[in-house]
Design an enzyme around this catalytic site. Structure first.
Site, PDB file in Angstrom:
ATOM      1  N   TYR A  16       0.895  -1.144   0.000  1.00  0.00           N
ATOM      2  CA  TYR A  16       0.000   0.000   0.000  1.00  0.00           C
ATOM      3  C   TYR A  16       0.939   1.200   0.000  1.00  0.00           C
ATOM      4  O   TYR A  16       1.804   1.316   0.875  1.00  0.00           O
ATOM      5  CB  TYR A  16      -0.874   0.071   1.254  1.00  0.00           C
ATOM      6  CG  TYR A  16      -1.688  -1.161   1.547  1.00  0.00           C
ATOM      7  CD1 TYR A  16      -2.351  -1.842   0.528  1.00  0.00           C
ATOM      8  CD2 TYR A  16      -1.809  -1.630   2.854  1.00  0.00           C
ATOM      9  CE1 TYR A  16      -3.108  -2.964   0.802  1.00  0.00           C
ATOM     10  CE2 TYR A  16      -2.570  -2.752   3.143  1.00  0.00           C
ATOM     11  CZ  TYR A  16      -3.216  -3.413   2.108  1.00  0.00           C
ATOM     12  OH  TYR A  16      -3.968  -4.524   2.388  1.00  0.00           O
ATOM     13  N   CYS A  70       1.490   3.086   3.326  1.00  0.00           N
ATOM     14  CA  CYS A  70       1.838   2.320   4.523  1.00  0.00           C
ATOM     15  C   CYS A  70       3.277   2.649   4.925  1.00  0.00           C
ATOM     16  O   CYS A  70       4.190   2.573   4.103  1.00  0.00           O
ATOM     17  CB  CYS A  70       1.701   0.831   4.217  1.00  0.00           C
ATOM     18  SG  CYS A  70       2.516  -0.252   5.406  1.00  0.00           S
ATOM     19  N   PHE A  82       5.393   1.029   6.680  1.00  0.00           N
ATOM     20  CA  PHE A  82       6.284  -0.116   6.588  1.00  0.00           C
ATOM     21  C   PHE A  82       6.691  -0.369   5.139  1.00  0.00           C
ATOM     22  O   PHE A  82       7.833  -0.733   4.855  1.00  0.00           O
ATOM     23  CB  PHE A  82       5.609  -1.354   7.196  1.00  0.00           C
ATOM     24  CG  PHE A  82       5.247  -1.175   8.644  1.00  0.00           C
ATOM     25  CD1 PHE A  82       6.220  -1.284   9.626  1.00  0.00           C
ATOM     26  CD2 PHE A  82       3.954  -0.890   9.027  1.00  0.00           C
ATOM     27  CE1 PHE A  82       5.902  -1.104  10.965  1.00  0.00           C
ATOM     28  CE2 PHE A  82       3.623  -0.704  10.358  1.00  0.00           C
ATOM     29  CZ  PHE A  82       4.605  -0.816  11.336  1.00  0.00           C
ATOM     30  N   CYS A  83       5.767  -0.146   4.226  1.00  0.00           N
ATOM     31  CA  CYS A  83       6.103  -0.245   2.802  1.00  0.00           C
ATOM     32  C   CYS A  83       7.041   0.889   2.393  1.00  0.00           C
ATOM     33  O   CYS A  83       7.973   0.686   1.601  1.00  0.00           O
ATOM     34  CB  CYS A  83       4.834  -0.196   1.958  1.00  0.00           C
ATOM     35  SG  CYS A  83       3.660  -1.539   2.305  1.00  0.00           S
TER      36      CYS A  83
END
Length: 355
Positions: free
Chosen positions: A85, A88, A90-91
């Site tokens: 995503y 996001c 973390f992405c």
């Protein structure tokens, strides 16, 4: 845009690459999935994912970030596909890592409503990285992805498949009774003694990097949603941008904008309580980023010295998902993060241009 947001950009002597129109391709990330069934519930679930728990808000926005094509790599090189995503954190951490290291990769934007793009995987979170260095390997969890790929780049003693096996998932149960997978050693690079000394000349360097990578995951990331959804106005502004830039139909857009903003404003209050934040959550954000700047110190460009280390990349990846929003502009004005942040932008852009 807030007056404070214009002020920090106008006051700074920005390099030419910052004098372009303000970037708004990262946006904000949502927090907490809404309960309930039916079409509206699924839409809201797709529009707002738990940022602190490892997911982000789906934004099928136009990619101003240039797409990295793994197909352009020479035969036998590491071929990468990132399922994500876009907003996001973390992405965003994984993208920052890959970009800085000049690793070409393909991006597959995952629709959080159906998630059909990752139907091949029993692991249902993002990011997921598919890597092929001779044989295909799936890597889960942002910190595992970063540690495993970094180990592979440094050490050629083991195949990527072998390296990934050094990060076994461990099933645990949360206080709410939900089964989750944890990776106890995800901040470690799996290096031999010679390699370790080359990368970390003294033990303290490795300890410091691991400490702040964990801090980014365990604390900093939980400050994002309560700040970008702090007020009804900020929540609506966040979702207005998402709907304008995203691939939503008329009805979907209406629900995502108004129901999403309404829900996330109240959910952000629950997150504030869960993480024991101050009434003014901006203060927690300011304290956190100033704590980071203090840790970097006055005599280093980055925590890694003259170049970013994995902690620099993690913190930068988390913070940049707020770009274009009032919380980000306030942070730039009221903290000491701006010089470090701009150095990070510059060094990553140079690395991307070199690919």
């Amino acid at each position: 845009m807030a007056v404070a947001g214009r002020a920090w950009r106008a006051a700074a002597l920005l390099p030419p690459w910052r004098l372009r129109a303000p970037r708004r391709d990262h946006g904000a990330v949502a927090a907490a999935a809404a309960a309930g069934g039916g079409g509206g519930g699924r839409l809201l679930l797709g529009a707002a994912f738990a940022l602190g728990g490892g997911a982000g808000l789906y934004l099928a926005a136009r990619h101003r970030l240039r797409e990295h094509s793994a197909a352009e790599l020479p035969a036998g090189s590491l071929q990468l596909t990132l399922y994500q995503y876009k907003t996001c954190p973390f992405c965003s951490k994984v993208r920052a890592f890959l970009d800085y290291h000049g690793l070409p990769y393909e991006i597959v934007e995952v629709n959080p409503i159906m998630r059909k793009e990752i139907k091949f995987s029993s692991y249902r979170k993002v990011p997921i990285l598919l890597a092929n260095a001779g044989s295909p390997v799936q890597l889960n969890d942002s910190s595992v992805i970063i540690s495993a790929i970094k180990t592979y780049l440094i050490s050629k003693r083991n195949s990527l498949e072998e390296i990934v096996s050094f990060y076994p998932p461990m099933k645990t149960v949360t206080e709410q009774g939900k089964e989750v997978f944890e990776y106890g050693n995800k901040y470690w690079l799996m290096l031999d003694e010679k390699e370790t000394k080359r990368i970390y000349p003294v033990k303290e360097v490795r300890v410091e990097e691991m400490k702040w990578r964990k801090w980014a995951d365990d604390w900093l990331v939980h400050l994002i949603s309560p700040n970008v959804y702090r007020t009804p106005r900020e929540a609506l502004a966040s979702f207005d941008y998402i709907v304008r830039e995203g691939k939503f139909g008329t009805v979907e857009g209406f629900f995502a904008k108004y129901m999403g903003a309404f829900a996330m404003f109240f959910i952000s209050k629950r997150l504030k309580k869960r993480h024991h934040l101050q009434d003014n959550v901006r203060e927690d954000l300011y304290e956190a980023v100033n704590e980071w700047v203090k840790a970097v110190g006055k005599h280093r460009l980055f925590m890694g010295g003259n170049q970013p280390n994995l902690a620099d990349l993690a913190v930068y990846g988390v913070l940049r998902v707020m770009e274009g929003l009032e919380a980000f502009d306030d942070m730039m004005v009221h903290t000491k993060i701006q010089p470090w942040y701009q150095r990070m932008e510059e060094v990553i852009q140079k690395a991307e241009a070199a690919v």
